[in-house]
Design a protein around this motif. Structure first.
Motif, short mmCIF file in Angstrom:
data_model
loop_
_atom_site.label_atom_id
_atom_site.label_comp_id
_atom_site.label_asym_id
_atom_site.label_seq_id
_atom_site.Cartn_x
_atom_site.Cartn_y
_atom_site.Cartn_z
N GLY A 137 68.23 -77.90 -15.99
CA GLY A 137 69.10 -77.21 -15.06
C GLY A 137 69.99 -78.20 -14.34
N LEU B 179 62.31 -74.98 -11.84
CA LEU B 179 62.93 -75.28 -13.13
C LEU B 179 62.09 -74.74 -14.29
CD1 LEU B 179 64.02 -78.87 -12.18
CD2 LEU B 179 65.61 -77.12 -13.00
N LYS C 161 63.46 -71.93 -16.89
CA LYS C 161 63.44 -72.16 -18.33
C LYS C 161 62.67 -71.07 -19.06
CE LYS C 161 61.90 -75.42 -21.89
NZ LYS C 161 61.16 -76.68 -22.17
N LYS D 281 70.97 -72.66 -13.73
CA LYS D 281 70.39 -72.75 -15.06
C LYS D 281 71.40 -73.42 -16.00
CE LYS D 281 67.65 -69.99 -18.26
NZ LYS D 281 67.04 -68.66 -18.47
N ASN D 282 71.08 -74.63 -16.45
CA ASN D 282 71.92 -75.42 -17.37
C ASN D 282 73.37 -75.52 -16.90
OD1 ASN D 282 69.84 -76.11 -19.13
ND2 ASN D 282 69.96 -74.14 -20.14
#
Length: 420
Positions: A270, A364, A368, A419-420
């Protein structure tokens, strides 16, 4: 797609909590809603004092390090680290796990552009008290390692020597907000352009009887009656809450610039999208609605989003009646009514200086895995204006998480994770 040099990615995780040693065990425990609370009895003078405890999961350092996919030279260095405290030992293991998880063990990187930030102060109290008691009356025989061990920066030195890191290194203290503040400091070091990678570690805060008793007499730590079931004592945001339960935890995050991450072809867990910090002009333990609200709103603004974009709040949630009520009021004042929320401390207890970093790791992992862990013992919430994850896991996608961490002395921190 262009990559911003100001984006800070999380590329590696290492963790030890009462419910698991290592990322895989901890992930399984979060999904299961596992707890591991007990009671500890400490003999002191002519008394026996009893306290609730989330004891760190047992692990053998030598075999655990050998099982990590490290270069043999690094393993040898780690195994030679003797006469270090339990606090530093747990921090070192988490750092090595995160280092390998990030793919840095076999990466071609400039170790002079790698920094280490340790979150926490006074983390080695149990070891120091044991040494002081052992050599009282015979100081001439004191182990010379004491002169190194008592510094909070010992974990920085141990990690840097083991991994050969030659960039910047220091520790940072902000009471129970230390973990979050260490993440913020790592973010700043990378944003400055001076470093590509920052290893952010939160060693285990190992309490002596004085800290146990000090927290108890001030009313912050929950008392444990003789007839009480230890698993029932920790109750964040429940009307029966009566104080925090200490949970022995340690963790490590690898922060990396987006450019460096892309160059290595590494997929991130992230992005640290924004943070908010502030103090209340107050040296006491009492929290502030305004201070907490301002930290949350500052983090949300820095991330370039609105309160409505936050899908999930990983609360500070200690189970202190005053702290829980203040955090709920601050969340509502920040426009977060109806947001999904839980307390990782309900499962693993309060890691004190390590709490914020370990809870960022928990966030995190949940992002995920597209789930939110249950909140243990949340049977009768103090507020129905928050969408609590109560007694069962929630399967859901999470794009933005707000992770709160507040400390004595009016220290307020919030971090937004994308997120990412």
């Amino acid at each position: 797609m262009s990559v911003s040099k100001h984006e800070i990615k999380v590329t590696g995780l290492g963790v030890i909590t009462p419910t698991g040693a290592g990322q895989h065990q901890f992930t399984a425990a979060l999904k299961e809603g596992k707890t591991n609370f007990s009671a500890i009895t400490i003999a002191y003078s002519d008394q026996e004092l009893r306290f609730p405890l989330g004891k760190a999961a047992d692990f053998d350092f030598q075999s655990s390090v050998a099982a990590i996919n490290l270069d043999s030279s690094v393993i040898d260095k780690a195994k030679r680290m003797r006469n270090i405290s339990a606090s530093t030992l747990h921090g070192l293991y988490c750092a090595l796990e995160a280092w390998v998880d990030a793919g840095l063990n076999d990466a071609d990187i400039d170790v002079a552009r790698v920094a280490i930030v340790s979150g926490g102060s006074n983390t080695q109290r149990a070891t120091l008290q044991m040494t002081q008691d052992k050599y009282r009356g015979k100081l001439q025989f004191m182990n010379p390692n004491y002169g190194v061990n008592f510094f909070d920066t010992d974990v920085v030195g141990v990690i840097s020597e083991t991994l050969g890191i030659t960039g910047e290194g220091h520790s940072i203290g902000a009471a129970s907000a230390s973990g979050n503040m260490a993440i913020v400091q790592g973010y700043r070091l990378i944003s400055s352009g001076e470093y590509d990678v920052v290893l952010v570690v939160a060693p285990l805060m190992d309490l002596s009887v004085y800290e146990y008793q000090g927290f108890t007499v001030m009313g912050a730590m929950a008392a444990i009656p003789a007839e009480a079931v230890p698993d029932a004592v920790c109750r964040p945001f429940d009307n029966a809450h009566g104080g925090f339960v200490y949970g022995q935890s340690a963790g490590c995050l690898i922060l990396e610039s987006a450019i460096h991450t892309a160059r290595r072809g590494k997929r991130a867990y992230g992005t640290i999208a924004g943070y908010g910090i502030g103090i209340d002009a107050n040296r006491g333990p009492n929290p502030s609605v305004a201070g907490e609200k301002n930290a949350m709103l500052a983090a949300i603004k820095a991330a370039g989003i609105t309160p409505g974009d936050i899908n999930y709040v990983n609360t500070h949630g200690t189970a202190s009646p005053t702290g829980d009520k203040t955090e709920v009021a601050a969340m509502l004042a920040a426009g977060l009514a109806g947001v999904r929320a839980n307390s990782t401390k309900s499962l693993i207890g309060h890691g004190l200086t390590a709490a914020g970093l370990v809870e960022c790791i928990a966030s995190l992992i949940q992002m995920k895995g597209n789930f939110l862990h249950k909140s243990h013992n949340l049977l009768n919430p103090i507020s129905d204006e928050i969408d609590w994850v109560k007694d069962t896991i929630s399967i859901t996608a999470i794009d933005y998480t707000l992770s709160n961490s507040f400390g004595f002395g009016g220290m307020n921190t919030s971090i937004v994770i994308r997120k990412n």
